[in-house]
Write a protein that holds these residues in place. Structure first.
Motif, PDB file in Angstrom:
ATOM      1  N   GLY A  25       0.826  -1.176  -0.086  1.00 32.87           N
ATOM      2  CA  GLY A  25       0.160  -0.160  -0.109  1.00 32.87           C
ATOM      3  C   GLY A  25       1.063   1.357   0.021  1.00 32.87           C
ATOM      4  N   GLU A  26       0.138   2.356   0.370  1.00 33.25           N
ATOM      5  CA  GLU A  26       0.912   3.908   0.355  1.00 33.25           C
ATOM      6  C   GLU A  26       1.189   4.087   1.591  1.00 33.25           C
ATOM      7  N   TRP A  30      -1.464   3.941   5.664  1.00 31.76           N
ATOM      8  CA  TRP A  30      -1.036   3.332   6.959  1.00 31.76           C
ATOM      9  C   TRP A  30      -1.418   4.359   8.244  1.00 31.76           C
ATOM     10  N   VAL A  31      -1.253   5.705   7.917  1.00 34.51           N
ATOM     11  CA  VAL A  31      -1.625   6.528   8.828  1.00 34.51           C
ATOM     12  C   VAL A  31      -3.172   6.499   9.093  1.00 34.51           C
ATOM     13  N   LEU A  32      -3.723   6.266   8.041  1.00 38.84           N
ATOM     14  CA  LEU A  32      -5.250   6.113   8.419  1.00 38.84           C
ATOM     15  C   LEU A  32      -5.672   4.901   9.169  1.00 38.84           C
ATOM     16  N   LEU A  33      -5.079   3.720   8.860  1.00 43.31           N
ATOM     17  CA  LEU A  33      -5.385   2.462   9.786  1.00 43.31           C
ATOM     18  C   LEU A  33      -4.765   2.604  10.693  1.00 43.31           C
ATOM     19  N   PHE A  34      -3.751   3.180  11.073  1.00 41.80           N
ATOM     20  CA  PHE A  34      -3.196   3.094  12.790  1.00 41.80           C
ATOM     21  C   PHE A  34      -3.996   4.232  13.557  1.00 41.80           C
ATOM     22  N   HIS A 187      -8.089  -6.421   6.108  1.00 40.07           N
ATOM     23  CA  HIS A 187      -7.292  -7.268   7.458  1.00 40.07           C
ATOM     24  C   HIS A 187      -7.499  -6.591   8.592  1.00 40.07           C
ATOM     25  N   MET A 188      -7.255  -5.324   8.655  1.00 39.32           N
ATOM     26  CA  MET A 188      -7.437  -4.409   9.847  1.00 39.32           C
ATOM     27  C   MET A 188      -9.095  -4.757  10.357  1.00 39.32           C
TER      28      MET A 188
END
Length: 200
Positions: A25-26, A30-34, A187-188
């Motif tokens: 991914g971009e 990951w900022v969004l997911l975390f 997956h999250m």
């Protein structure tokens, strides 16, 4: 075989020697997911703190839940996630790329079962007179599972969009990153449920 600019080379990497680790991914994703996971972490903390102050009420309320529904939904999401993993691997491999779209749609079909089971469970609770206003436990129950259900619905929509990406004749690095990012979101959603199920 040579590749066009911006397009991944048609190479089967299944037997290739290990290379540098690849972060799917971009970075912005990951900022969004975390960030999303942090919101749930705060909610989990608030729930645990409230439960510590009224263990008997929370334990008695938990006994009113149907654990079979939760177990079935755990299996459903794990199965769907495995199908999405296979879809990503197929997309990365030229000779298996034709399997990516069917695997992604299979993940959607299995994931939809989660929504069906959750709707049945909500219907049973509401019919029995159990609502968020019943007590503190059920308030947290409906908030946490409802927020997660919203993520499931969004995730299913993302997977449907990814199935269209998977049908493209060429797979550029950008398309692959988009597909991987969507898979990571799914997956999250699975990971969050693995925490919510035993918590509630």
């Amino acid at each position: 075989m040579s590749s066009t600019v911006g397009q991944l080379p048609d190479v089967d990497h299944s037997c290739a020697p290990p290379g540098p680790r690849h972060i799917p991914g971009e970075p912005g994703l990951w900022v969004l997911l975390f960030g999303d996971m942090m919101v749930f972490t705060v909610l989990f903390g608030v729930y645990l703190n409230r439960r510590a102050h009224d263990r008997e009420l929370f334990a008695a309320s938990q006994d009113a839940l149907n654990r079979t529904y939760g177990a079935v939904n755990t299996i459903v999401l794990l199965t769907s996630s495995v199908l999405v993993v296979f879809a990503v691997r197929a997309l990365r491999t030229q000779r298996l790329r034709h399997l990516c779209a069917p695997l992604t749609l299979a993940g959607v079909a299995v994931g939809t079962c989660f929504v069906v089971v959750k709707v049945i469970e909500y219907h049973e609770k509401i019919t029995a007179g159990i609502t968020p206003a019943t007590n503190d436990f059920f308030m947290y129950y409906f908030v946490l599972t409802g927020l997660h259900l919203a993520h499931v619905v969004i995730g299913l929509a993302v997977l449907l969009a990814l199935s269209r990406v998977a049908r493209a004749d060429d797979v550029s690095a950008t398309r692959l990153a988009f597909f991987e990012g969507g898979a990571c979101f799914w997956h999250m959603v699975d990971l969050l449920w693995i925490v919510i199920f035993p918590l509630l």
